[in-house]
Design a protein around this motif. Sequence first.
Motif, mmCIF file in Angstrom:
data_model
loop_
_atom_site.group_PDB
_atom_site.id
_atom_site.type_symbol
_atom_site.label_atom_id
_atom_site.label_comp_id
_atom_site.label_asym_id
_atom_site.label_seq_id
_atom_site.Cartn_x
_atom_site.Cartn_y
_atom_site.Cartn_z
ATOM 1 N N CYS A 64 1.052 -1.108 0.071
ATOM 2 C CA CYS A 64 -0.022 0.056 0.018
ATOM 3 C C CYS A 64 1.000 1.236 -0.036
ATOM 4 O O CYS A 64 1.501 1.627 1.113
ATOM 5 C CB CYS A 64 -1.008 0.070 1.209
ATOM 6 S SG CYS A 64 -1.896 1.552 1.453
ATOM 7 N N ARG A 104 -17.381 -5.765 3.703
ATOM 8 C CA ARG A 104 -15.955 -5.327 3.967
ATOM 9 C C ARG A 104 -15.635 -5.708 5.388
ATOM 10 O O ARG A 104 -16.126 -5.389 6.496
ATOM 11 C CB ARG A 104 -15.802 -3.966 3.591
ATOM 12 C CG ARG A 104 -14.193 -3.732 3.532
ATOM 13 C CD ARG A 104 -14.071 -2.371 2.842
ATOM 14 N NE ARG A 104 -14.734 -2.345 1.361
ATOM 15 C CZ ARG A 104 -14.587 -1.356 0.498
ATOM 16 N NH1 ARG A 104 -13.725 -0.384 0.805
ATOM 17 N NH2 ARG A 104 -14.930 -1.510 -0.887
ATOM 18 N N TYR A 123 -8.112 -3.955 0.445
ATOM 19 C CA TYR A 123 -8.062 -2.778 0.321
ATOM 20 C C TYR A 123 -7.186 -1.971 1.502
ATOM 21 O O TYR A 123 -7.349 -2.779 2.408
ATOM 22 C CB TYR A 123 -9.503 -1.940 0.437
ATOM 23 C CG TYR A 123 -10.454 -2.384 -0.751
ATOM 24 C CD1 TYR A 123 -11.024 -3.565 -0.525
ATOM 25 C CD2 TYR A 123 -10.606 -1.507 -1.825
ATOM 26 C CE1 TYR A 123 -12.319 -3.714 -1.512
ATOM 27 C CE2 TYR A 123 -11.689 -1.767 -2.914
ATOM 28 C CZ TYR A 123 -12.270 -2.918 -2.613
ATOM 29 O OH TYR A 123 -13.197 -3.341 -3.533
ATOM 30 N N CYS A 124 -6.545 -1.028 1.141
ATOM 31 C CA CYS A 124 -5.800 -0.316 2.542
ATOM 32 C C CYS A 124 -6.410 1.033 2.548
ATOM 33 O O CYS A 124 -7.029 1.622 1.486
ATOM 34 C CB CYS A 124 -4.400 -0.147 2.280
ATOM 35 S SG CYS A 124 -3.985 0.761 0.791
ATOM 36 N N ALA A 125 -6.391 1.397 3.915
ATOM 37 C CA ALA A 125 -7.042 2.720 4.231
ATOM 38 C C ALA A 125 -6.471 3.245 5.200
ATOM 39 O O ALA A 125 -5.733 2.745 5.971
ATOM 40 C CB ALA A 125 -8.727 2.346 4.807
ATOM 41 N N PRO A 141 -14.740 0.021 8.812
ATOM 42 C CA PRO A 141 -14.226 0.805 7.552
ATOM 43 C C PRO A 141 -15.027 2.210 7.378
ATOM 44 O O PRO A 141 -14.422 2.882 6.745
ATOM 45 C CB PRO A 141 -15.156 -0.282 6.637
ATOM 46 C CG PRO A 141 -14.969 -1.668 7.372
ATOM 47 C CD PRO A 141 -15.435 -1.433 8.992
ATOM 48 N N TYR A 190 -13.278 5.348 7.941
ATOM 49 C CA TYR A 190 -11.879 5.748 7.087
ATOM 50 C C TYR A 190 -12.366 6.567 5.680
ATOM 51 O O TYR A 190 -13.173 6.218 5.044
ATOM 52 C CB TYR A 190 -10.928 4.501 6.682
ATOM 53 C CG TYR A 190 -10.447 4.006 7.779
ATOM 54 C CD1 TYR A 190 -10.951 3.231 8.733
ATOM 55 C CD2 TYR A 190 -9.035 4.425 7.997
ATOM 56 C CE1 TYR A 190 -10.462 2.917 9.874
ATOM 57 C CE2 TYR A 190 -8.196 4.175 9.436
ATOM 58 C CZ TYR A 190 -9.006 3.044 9.984
ATOM 59 O OH TYR A 190 -8.489 2.684 11.291
ATOM 60 N N TRP A 198 -8.981 5.784 0.911
ATOM 61 C CA TRP A 198 -8.744 4.387 0.272
ATOM 62 C C TRP A 198 -8.134 4.287 -0.949
ATOM 63 O O TRP A 198 -8.036 5.047 -1.623
ATOM 64 C CB TRP A 198 -10.165 3.851 0.158
ATOM 65 C CG TRP A 198 -11.123 3.829 1.303
ATOM 66 C CD1 TRP A 198 -11.810 4.590 1.802
ATOM 67 C CD2 TRP A 198 -11.267 2.630 2.037
ATOM 68 N NE1 TRP A 198 -12.609 4.130 3.180
ATOM 69 C CE2 TRP A 198 -12.076 2.835 3.122
ATOM 70 C CE3 TRP A 198 -10.985 1.174 1.834
ATOM 71 C CZ2 TRP A 198 -12.593 1.883 3.957
ATOM 72 C CZ3 TRP A 198 -11.311 0.038 2.869
ATOM 73 C CH2 TRP A 198 -12.218 0.643 4.027
#
Length: 121
Positions: free
Chosen positions: A22, A45, A94-96, A105, A108, A111
């Motif tokens: 990421c 998610r 996914y990274c956040a 989730p 955040y 993304w």
Amino acid sequence: QVQLVESGGGLVQGGGSLRLSCAASGRTFSRYAVVWFRQSPGKEREFVAMVTWSNDRRYADSVKDRFSISRDNVKNTVYLQMNSLKPEDTAVYYCAAGNFNAVVPNLYSFWGQGTQVTVFS
């Protein structure tokens, strides 16, 4: 403002390994917690792993002892090393990033676009 780009996904046989990256833009990246989430079709998610600004780490029970999260603040990159992969790990990852220590989730704002991980048996 932080922009995130994931990479490293792919197709792997069960028991194999992948390392996701990421990469972040922005000078204040080191002040953010970075979280990996994943989502598979028809499911919500879900949290996978997190590393805070002080390098504290948290893992979902389903990946503990198999996945490892780390960060390199010089490279503005967070890594997710995934070992002993299982078919149930198949998802878009996914990274956040955010300024809080949380695994929800919806909290955040920043993304990445996601990277597909497919594990076949």
